[in-house]
Design an enzyme around this catalytic site. Structure first.
Site, mmCIF file in Angstrom:
data_model
loop_
_atom_site.group_PDB
_atom_site.id
_atom_site.type_symbol
_atom_site.label_atom_id
_atom_site.label_comp_id
_atom_site.label_asym_id
_atom_site.label_seq_id
_atom_site.Cartn_x
_atom_site.Cartn_y
_atom_site.Cartn_z
ATOM 1 N N TRP A 89 -39.690 -26.829 15.787
ATOM 2 C CA TRP A 89 -41.731 -27.699 15.915
ATOM 3 C C TRP A 89 -42.012 -27.546 14.677
ATOM 4 C CZ3 TRP A 89 -42.007 -22.917 19.369
ATOM 5 C CH2 TRP A 89 -41.574 -23.014 20.434
ATOM 6 N N ASP A 90 -41.655 -27.560 13.788
ATOM 7 C CA ASP A 90 -42.794 -27.058 12.405
ATOM 8 C C ASP A 90 -43.408 -26.474 12.360
ATOM 9 O OD1 ASP A 90 -42.065 -29.588 10.356
ATOM 10 O OD2 ASP A 90 -42.554 -31.103 12.774
#
Ligand code: FAD
Ligand code: SF4
Ligand code: SF4
Ligand code: SF4
Ligand code: SF4
Lengths: 108, 779
Positions: free
Chosen positions: A47-48
Site C-alpha cells: 500500500w506504500d
C-alpha cells in the site's frame, strides 16, 4: 510500489524470528529470506504505507514512489526522531521539499 | 516509578562567587528572562551558598514553593556534596538537583563578545531547564549479595578457608592453577614443630571438602579478569583442558599403565640420586594431591598419534581433543591465598646451585628425608638469598626451623654422619626454640656462625669443598661435603603478582600483598577482597592457617545482606518494546535476559549503566533513569536555533563522560576560545546516543552533530564507540539520500588528553559547516 531493500545495510534485524519491517507491515508482506535479508513477498499488494521504511533501524529500506505521485528517481524519505518526523520529498526533476512534524498523541 | 505529577517548581541559582561570570555575561538580563520561563519559580545570582542562602532554600522546599533545583556555574565536588546532604535533610532527593556548568562550555572568559556569551548562557540554561523539568526522585536499588566466596589458590591456606566456610554452610569456589590441590606443603616430608606427615592434615581437610555440595573446585584454572564490586564480584577464569572427564574418571590408573611416556618430576629433578624420572607418566594422578581424583594428561609430552590411554580407559573418560574453556564465577567476596615461590637459588652465585648436582635447595631436601642415600658430611647454609639486600631483603622466617627439622630427620636415618650448619643467627621464635635445643644436643651436629664465601668442587671425587670463617672463634673452617643444602627463602609467588596486577591490589616493597600488618593484616586494601597465608609474607603452616581464617571471617560480611545499585539503570518500556532483541545483542556486558513475558530485562547486578542499550533501541523503548531519552530530547529541543544568526552554524556535541568530556572541559579552562555556537551534552558512553536524538537535532535545524568517544580498545564499555559509529554512519548514509550532507553527523575519537584537538576539531567543523551552508531544515 513496494520498498527496495539495501542488501548491504539490512542485517535481517540480527536474525530475529520477525524483523521490525515484518512486524510493522499491515499487509504482512515483508519477510526474511533464506539469506536473512528482508524482501517484500507480494509487491503488488503493497500500500506504500511507509511503515516499514520508518521502522527500519538500519535505513535499509527505501520506497519507490507509486507512479501516480511521481516517476522513477522520485523519492520520499522519512527520518524518525524521538518525537518528530521529517519527510524529504525529491521529485523526478530533483526538486527537494522538506517537511517537519512533531508527533502528537505520543505518551507525554 | 511514575510519581504523582506535581508540576515542576524549579529554583534556579547562578553561582558567581568571584563576580567573573558577571564580567563576561549580562547576568541581569539572563535572570530577567529566565524567571519568566515556565516552571521556573525562583531565579537569582548567588555569591556563596552560606549566609542564610541554604536556609531560605530549605524554607521554600518546605513550603512547597520549590521541588527541584538547578545550579548554574561551577561547583566543586565538595560543594555539590554539601548542598545535596544539607537539602536531603529537608527531604529533597539527591536526583532532583540539576547541575549546569556553563564555564565548561567555554563561557565566562573575558574577551569574546558579551552579547554572544550572554546568549550562550541563556541557551545552556534553557537546555538545563528543559531537562530539570523532567528529572525525578530516585532511590538506589538494593539487591541481595551473592552468597559465595571465591578463593584463589588451593594450598594449605586456601584449603582450610574453604573447608571452614563449607562447614558454616557457605558456598565456595576454589580456583587452583595446578591439576590438584595442596600447594607447597603437599611436597614436604614432615612438618615442624610436631614432625608429622603434612599430607595427613591436608587429607583431613580434603575429605571434608570432597563430601560437600557447597564446594565448586576449579583446578587447572587461572583468573583472567575481575568485574563488579564487593558483594557482587564477577571473576573470569580460564580452565586449561584436563583431557580426562572429571565426572567419569574413577582414578583406576589403567591409562597410566599403558602410557608409553615417562615424564620428569619437577620436584625431584635436582636430587643427586634421582634419575630425573619418577615413574610419572604423561597421564597421571593430579599433583600435588589427587583432588579431584580424575587423572590429567600433560599433553605436551604425548607423541602426536598416541591414543593408548583413550583405548585403555574402561570408563571412556579420556578426551585428547579437549580445549580450554572460559567461565564467569560470581561471588560476594574473594580471598587470595596464592602463596609463595622458592627464591631462585641460582641467583646466589657463590653457592654453586645449578652448577653442582649435590648443591640442593631445602625444598628439594624434603624429598631426601624419607630415604636418604649414604651421606657422611652434610652442610646447611642458612639465609641463602634471605636477609641480603642483593636478594631478599627480609628474613624468610621459616628456614632456620626447616633446617633444624631436616637435620633432625636425617640424623635419625644417618646417625653416624656429620652435619654442619652455617648461620648468621638462628631464629627459632616461640616454641621452635625447643627444636633448636634438641638438635644442638645431638652428637656430630655443629653450628658454625659465619656464611661460607665459596663452594667449589673438591677435586675429582664429586664432593664439595666449602670454606668459611667462624666468626665466634675467628678460625677458618674448611669442609669437604657429600651434600650441601641451601636454606632458600620464601619469595612472593608469580601467582600473587598475577592477581595483584589483575585486581589492582597494592604490593609491599618485597612483592607480597600489602596490608595493614598490625591491625588488619587480612585486608588487601580493596573492599571485599582479603588475603591469607604466605601470599602476605613468609609464614609457617600454622600461621598460614590462622591468617586465612581471619580473612575468611571478614569475607563473611560480604556474602550476607544486600548491596546498593545506583538508580541510574536502564528501564525498558514494555509498551514500546517489540522484542527485537537489539539491546540484548549490543549490551557490551551481556546484562540482558528475557523476563517471563519474553521482554528484555537488564540484570542490574551486571549492568554497568553505560546506556548502549538505550542508544541502540530502534523504538526508543529504553532509557537510563536520570538520563532518559525524553530528558535529552527536551534539552535538544531547547536549543532555539532560530534565535541564533542563520549564517553561524550550530554544533551539538555528545561527549563521552569518561574521556571526551574531560578533554572539552580542559579546553574550556585553557586560554583557547571555544566557538559560541557549540553546545555539548555529557553522555555516559558515546554508545548511549540514540539516532532518534540525532534526527531530532537535525530536524530542529542543528547544522552539525559531533559524537566523541574513546579510541578502539579504550572504550569503557568495550565497544560502545564502534556501535555508535556504525549507527550514526547509517544515519549519515540516509542523509545522503535525503540530499543532505552526510558530514552533518560526525563521529570522532577523543582521548582524555586531547583538549587541544577538541578545540581544533570544533573550529574546523565550524569552517566545514559554514562552507556547506545552513541545514535545510533550519527555518
Ligand atoms: C623448604 C620448606 C619447608 C617448610 N617446612 C615447613 C614446616 O615443616 N612447617 C611449617 O609450618 N611450615 C613449613 N614451611 C612453610 C610452608 O611451606 C608455608 O607456610 C605454606 O606453604 C604456606 O601455604 P600457602 O597455602 O599460603 O601457600 P602455597 O603452599 O604456596 O599454596 C599456594 C597455592 O596457590 C596456587 N596458586 C598460586 N597462584 C595462583 C593463581 N594465580 N591462580 C590459581 N592458583 C594459584 C598454587 O598453585 C598453590 O597451590 C616450609 C617452607 C619451606 C621453604
Ligand atoms: S527492519 Fe531493516 S534491518 Fe530489519 S530486516 Fe527489515 S530491512 Fe532489514
Ligand atoms: S582416565 Fe580412565 S583409565 Fe585413567 S584413571 Fe581415569 S578411569 Fe582409569
Ligand atoms: S546500560 Fe549498558 S550494561 Fe546496562 S544493560 Fe544497557 S547496555 Fe548493558
Ligand atoms: S532494542 Fe528496544 S525494541 Fe528491541 S528488544 Fe530491546 S527494548 Fe525492545
Amino acid at each position: 510500489m513496494p520498498p527496495k531493500v539495501d542488501r548491504e545495510k539490512c542485517d535481517g534485524c540480527k536474525a530475529e524470528k520477525e524483523s521490525l519491517c515484518e512486524q510493522v507491515c499491515p499487509g504482512d508482506l515483508m519477510h526474511l529470506g533464506e539469506d536473512q535479508k528482508a524482501f517484500c513477498r507480494m509487491p503488488r499488494d503493497c500500500w506504500d504505507c511507509m511503515s516499514c521504511i520508518k521502522a527500519c533501524p538500519k535505513g535499509a529500506l527505501e520506497t519507490r514512489i507509486p507512479y501516480q505521485l511521481g516517476y522513477h528517481v522520485a523519492r520520499l524519505i522519512p527520518m524518525m526522531g524521538t518525537n518528530t518526523i521529517t519527510w524529504t520529498c525529491i521529485d523526478l526533476n530533483g526538486k527537494v521539499e522538506r517537511y517537519q512534524y512533531r508527533n502528537r498523541g505520543s505518551d507525554d | 516509578m511514575e510519581k504523582t505529577k506535581a508540576p515542576s517548581k524549579i529554583g534556579l541559582f547562578i553561582f558567581d562567587p568571584g563576580g567573573g561570570l558577571a564580567r563576561a555575561v549580562d547576568l541581569g538580563t539572563v535572570v530577567q528572562k529566565l524567571i519568566k520561563m515556565k516552571n521556573v519559580s525562583r531565579c537569582e545570582v548567588i555569591a556563596d551558598i552560606w549566609s542564610g542562602f541554604l536556609v531560605s532554600v530549605k524554607e521554600d522546599l518546605k513550603a512547597g514553593n520549590l521541588n527541584r533545583l538547578l545550579w548554574v556555574g561551577r561547583f566543586s565536588p565538595y560543594q555539590e556534596k554539601i548542598i545535596k546532604a544539607e537539602l536531603s535533610a529537608e527531604g529533597l532527593n539527591p536526583y532532583l538537583h540539576e547541575w549546569c556548568d556553563v564555564e565548561e562550555q567555554g563561557v565566562g572568559k573575558e574577551g569574546p563578545d558579551r552579547a554572544v556569551q550572554t546568549q550562550k548562557v541563556m541557551m545552556l540554561v534553557q537546555m538545563a531547564v528543559g531537562r530539570a523539568r523532567l528529572i525525578e526522585a530516585l532511590e538506589p536499588v538494593s539487591l541481595p549479595a551473592v552468597d559465595a566466596v571465591l578463593i584463589i589458590g588451593a594450598g594449605v591456606a586456601g584449603l582450610h578457608a574453604a573447608s571452614s566456610l563449607v562447614k558454616l554452610g557457605k558456598r565456595v569456589y576454589l580456583v587452583e592453577k595446578e591439576s590438584g590441590v595442596g600447594g607447597k606443603v603437599a611436597s614436604l616430608h614432615r612438618l615442624y614443630p610436631r614432625i608429622c606427615d603434612p599430607r595427613c592434615g591436608l587429607e583431613f581437610e580434603i575429605e571434608k571438602l570432597r563430601g560437600s555440595n557447597k564446594l565448586e573446585l576449579h583446578t587447572l584454572s587461572r583468573v583472567k579478569g575481575l568485574d563488579g564490586g564487593p558483594r557482587n564480584f564477577e571473576v573470569k577464569i580460564e580452565k586449561a583442558p584436563r583431557y580426562v572427564s572429571e565426572e567419569r574418571c574413577n582414578g583406576c590408573g589403567k591409562c597410566a599403565e599403558v602410557c608409553p611416556v615417562t615424564i620428569p618430576d619437577d620436584s625431584t629433578s635436582h636430587l643427586p640420586q634421582n634419575p630425573h624420572q619418577s615413574g610419572k607418566k604423561a597421564i597421571h594422578s593430579p599433583t600435588p594431591m589427587a583432588f579431584p581424583s580424575a587423572f590429567v594428561v600433560e599433553r605436551r609430552y604425548c607423541p602426536p598419534q598416541c591414543r593408548e590411554c583413550v583405548k585403555a580407559c574402561p570408563t571412556n573418560s579420556v578426551d585428547l581433543e579437549q580445549t580450554p574453556s572460559d567461565m564467569t564465577l560470581r561471588a560476594g567476596a574473594i580471598i587470595a591465598t596464592t602463596g609463595w615461590d622458592p627464591y631462585p637459588l641460582s641467583k646466589v652465585e657463590e653457592y654453586g646451585y645449578g652448577l653442582y648436582p649435590n648443591v640442593i635447595s631445602n625444598l628439594e631436601a624434603e624429598r631426601l628425608l624419607e630415604n636418604p642415600p649414604e651421606l657422611k658430611e652434610v652442610g646447611f647454609i642458612q639465609c641463602a638469598g634471605s636477609r641480603d639486600e642483593k636478594h631478599l631483603n627480609y628474613c624468610s622466617s621459616v628456614c632456620c626451623s626447616v633446617s633444624l627439622k631436616q637435620a633432625l630427620s636425617l640424623k635419625e636415618r644417618l646417625p653416624n654422619s656429620r652435619f654442619s650448619i652455617f648461620y648468621q643467627d638462628i631464629r627459632t621464635p616461640g616454641f621452635d626454640e625447643e627444636l633448636y635445643q634438641r638438635v644442638k644436643s645431638l652428637d656430630k651436629v655443629i653450628f658454625i656462625r659465619g656464611l661460607p664465601s665459596t663452594v667449589k668442587p673438591d677435586g675429582e671425587n664429586g664432593r664439595l669443598k666449602i670454606r668459611a670463617e667462624d666468626t665466634l672463634s675467628g678460625k677458618e673452617v674448611t669442609l669437604s661435603l657429600d651434600l650441601l643444602v641451601l636454606a632458600g627463602g620464601m619469595a612472593p609467588s608469580g601467582g600473587t603478582g598475577e592477581i595483584a596486577e589483575l585486581f589492582n591490589l597494592p604490593r609491599n616493597n618485597f612483592g607480597f600483598f600489602e596490608s595493614h600488618l598490625q591491625c588488619h593484616p587480612e585486608e588487601s586494601q580493596r573492599a571485599g577482597i582479603y588475603v591469607g597465608g604466605a601470599c602476605r609474607g613468609p609464614m609457617n603452616v600454622g600461621q598460614s592457617i590462622e591468617s586465612t581464617h581471619r580473612a575468611m571471617v571478614e569475607a563473611l560480611q560480604f556474602i550476607d545482606g544486600t548491596f546498593l545499585v545506583e538508580p541510574t539503570h536502564p528501564l525498558v518500556d514494555k509498551t514500546k518494546c517489540d522484542k527485537c532483541k537489539r539491546c540484548m545483542e549490543d549490551c557490551p556486558f551481556s546484562a540482558y535476559y528475557f523476563d517471563s513475558e519474553g521482554f528484555p530485562t537488564p540484570d542490574l547486578a551486571r549492568c554497568r549503566q553505560c546506556g548502549n542499550c538505550m542508544g541502540t533501541c530502534p523504538l526508543t523503548a529504553i532509557s537510563l533513569r536520570h538520563f532518559t531519552i525524553k530528558q535529552t530530547a527536551a534539552q535538544i529541543q531547547a536549543i532555539k536555533v532560530s534565535s541564533l544568526p542563520k549564517e553561524e552554524p550550530v554544533i551539538l556535541a555528545f561527549l563521552c563522560k569518561n574521556d571526551a568530556y574531560h578533554a572539552a572541559r580542559e579546553a574550556a579552562d585553557s586560554d583557547a576560545v571555544i566557538p559560541a555556537n557549540v553546545f555539548f551534552i555529557k553522555v555516559p558512553c558515546a554508545g548511549s546516543v540514540n539516532n532518534a536524538l540525532l534526527a531530532d537535532a537535525l530536524s530542529f535545524g542543528i547544522d552539525g552533530i559531533l559524537i566523541a568517544g574513546c579510541k578502539d580498545g579504550q572504550c569503557h564499555s568495550v565497544r560502545g564507540n564502534q556501535l555508535v559509529k556504525t549507527r550514526s554512519g547509517d544515519l549519515a548514509d540516509k542523509l545522503k539520500k535525503m540530499m543532505i550532507e552526510p558530514e552533518r553527523v560526525r563521529f570522532e575519537h577523543l582521548e582524555i588528553r586531547d583538549s587541544g584537538r577538541y578545540v581544533e576539531l570544533v573550529n574546523s567543523y565550524m569552517r566545514d559547516l559554514k562552507a556547506m551552508g545552513p541545514n535545510p531544515f533550519k527555518v
